[in-house]
Design an enzyme around this catalytic site. Structure first.
Site, PDB file in Angstrom:
ATOM      1  N   ALA A  79       0.856  -1.186   0.000  1.00  0.00           N
ATOM      2  CA  ALA A  79       0.000   0.000   0.000  1.00  0.00           C
ATOM      3  C   ALA A  79       0.892   1.237   0.000  1.00  0.00           C
ATOM      4  O   ALA A  79       2.085   1.145   0.313  1.00  0.00           O
ATOM      5  CB  ALA A  79      -0.896  -0.007   1.235  1.00  0.00           C
ATOM      6  N   GLN A  81       1.151   3.577   2.008  1.00  0.00           N
ATOM      7  CA  GLN A  81       1.766   3.812   3.325  1.00  0.00           C
ATOM      8  C   GLN A  81       2.436   2.550   3.885  1.00  0.00           C
ATOM      9  O   GLN A  81       2.540   2.370   5.098  1.00  0.00           O
ATOM     10  CB  GLN A  81       0.735   4.362   4.313  1.00  0.00           C
ATOM     11  CG  GLN A  81       0.463   5.850   4.148  1.00  0.00           C
ATOM     12  CD  GLN A  81       1.724   6.706   4.336  1.00  0.00           C
ATOM     13  OE1 GLN A  81       2.638   6.356   5.061  1.00  0.00           O
ATOM     14  NE2 GLN A  81       1.760   7.840   3.659  1.00  0.00           N
ATOM     15  N   SER A  82       2.883   1.674   3.000  1.00  0.00           N
ATOM     16  CA  SER A  82       3.526   0.427   3.432  1.00  0.00           C
ATOM     17  C   SER A  82       4.840   0.670   4.179  1.00  0.00           C
ATOM     18  O   SER A  82       5.754   1.326   3.666  1.00  0.00           O
ATOM     19  CB  SER A  82       3.803  -0.422   2.192  1.00  0.00           C
ATOM     20  OG  SER A  82       4.724  -1.452   2.480  1.00  0.00           O
ATOM     21  N   ASN A  83       4.920   0.112   5.386  1.00  0.00           N
ATOM     22  CA  ASN A  83       6.195   0.142   6.122  1.00  0.00           C
ATOM     23  C   ASN A  83       7.223  -0.745   5.427  1.00  0.00           C
ATOM     24  O   ASN A  83       8.412  -0.449   5.414  1.00  0.00           O
ATOM     25  CB  ASN A  83       5.993  -0.378   7.546  1.00  0.00           C
ATOM     26  CG  ASN A  83       4.993   0.450   8.311  1.00  0.00           C
ATOM     27  OD1 ASN A  83       5.180   1.647   8.475  1.00  0.00           O
ATOM     28  ND2 ASN A  83       3.912  -0.186   8.768  1.00  0.00           N
ATOM     29  N   ALA A  85       7.514  -1.346   2.230  1.00  0.00           N
ATOM     30  CA  ALA A  85       8.096  -0.669   1.070  1.00  0.00           C
ATOM     31  C   ALA A  85       9.175   0.322   1.516  1.00  0.00           C
ATOM     32  O   ALA A  85      10.280   0.353   0.954  1.00  0.00           O
ATOM     33  CB  ALA A  85       7.009   0.047   0.273  1.00  0.00           C
TER      34      ALA A  85
END
Ligand SMILES: *Cc1c(COP(=O)(O)O)cnc(C)c1O
Length: 344
Positions: A79, A81-83, A85
């Site tokens: 997503a 806001q992926s941590n 990523a």
């Protein structure tokens, strides 16, 4: 059991061991020692890689594997806001690699904040794609096709891409929480505590796979209490079992994990992945005001809401100890500032 992690390629990224601390203020707020078990926090929010979180443990093995395969660039999905990523981008840079991210979003121009801001600071090559219609799930319909396209373009430019699945949840990635379990078991032994449960937030299931395999290998005293933060349980159980069994094979231990052995609570997902819940927002405020520790609305707040609900329901004896695995996620707090207005 003696497990030899040294035979597997590993690139150092995390500051280990992470601290094991006590949430005394939260215990007081929940009725003190007469009503509430002792609560220990396993601080994997302090793994140190680009503001911390659980993905650092997985990425040590994933980046190790990428370097062994002589990759020049890593690619992953998540997503906006992926941590995962954000931490993959940082890990790639730490290893001198390029990084491409395929990120899902509901918005045409998502706010440059939180993890997405950090992705950009790491100079990731970012591809935004529309999120799927079901907010309970964190998947996009054309994700696979876009990843294949980005990989093909990288190869055409002479790059050697290494694909990291969503959340870093592969057999290789799951090794992070097998090693993490051994670390925790050693800390608990040194402190002479035998917790009854370990609470953790469960998303793409690599953490679950590692914790479950670690549980079978190192026989910790606790029962695992996984708290789902997104839907799709049936399919995810199958994935977690496959990933755990793959990790066992990489370690050369003959352990098979079946989907039926893997359970998580579905009671704290709320309206969907990344959508804050009342219980989660209360958990954030409680831990912040009582212990000065931050949680994030997408993962750790929902897992802590489960722990708090269990304490209030008297499910855990006040004489026991529980561990909360703090998996990080702090940068996403800033992207959710609006969620706190209504209750201020
Ligand atoms: C990714 C993540 C999790 C969940 O881990 P999975 O291995 O994907 O299940 C939990 N907490 C935070 C903060 C995360 O970023």
């Amino acid at each position: 059991m003696t497990i030899d992690f040294a035979r597997l390629p590993r690139f150092p990224l995390a500051t280990l061991p992470t601290p094991l601390t006590e949430a005394r203020g939260l215990r007081e707020a929940l009725g003190g020692p007469a009503r509430c078990p002792r609560i220990l926090l396993k601080r994997d929010d302090l793994t140190g890689l680009a503001l911390g979180g659980n993905k650092a443990r997985k990425l040590e093995f994933l980046i190790g594997d990428a370097l062994r395969q002589r990759a020049t660039v890593v690619i992953t999905t998540g997503a906006v806001q992926s941590n995962h990523a954000r931490m993959t981008a940082a890990a790639a840079r730490a290893a001198g690699l390029g990084v491409s991210l395929v990120l899902t979003t509901q918005e045409a121009a998502p706010e440059v904040q939180g993890n997405y801001l950090l992705d950009r600071l790491f100079g990731a090559d970012i591809h935004l794609i529309p999120a799927g219609p079901d907010p309970k799930l964190a998947v996009a319909p054309d994700e696979e096709a876009r990843v294949a396209e980005v990989m093909a373009n990288l190869r055409a430019r002479g790059e050697r891409p290494y694909l990291i699945p969503v959340g870093g949840s592969s057999g290789v990635g799951a090794l992070g929480y097998v090693a993490g379990t051994r670390e925790l078991v050693e800390q608990l032994a040194a402190a002479s505590v035998a917790p009854a449960r370990l609470y953790y937030a469960s998303g793409s299931r690599g953490t679950q796979a590692g914790l479950e395999l670690g549980w079978r290998l190192f026989s910790p005293p606790y029962r695992l209490a996984g708290i789902a933060v997104s839907g799709g349980e049936d399919e995810k159980r199958v994935r977690a079992a496959r990933v755990a069994t793959e990790a066992a094979a990489l370690l050369g231990v003959g352990v098979t994990v079946t989907p039926g052995e893997l359970t998580t609570s579905q009671d704290h997902i709320g309206d969907g992945y990344g959508i804050p819940t009342r219980g989660g927002l209360e958990a954030i405020r409680l831990l912040a005001t009582r212990d000065g520790v931050l949680l994030d609305p997408t993962y750790t707040a929902k897992a802590m809401a489960a722990l708090i609900a269990d304490v209030r329901a008297g499910v855990i004896d006040a004489g026991e100890t529980v561990v909360f695995l703090h998996t990080g996620g702090i940068p996403a707090l800033f992207a959710h500032a609006g969620a706190f207005d209504a209750t201020d």
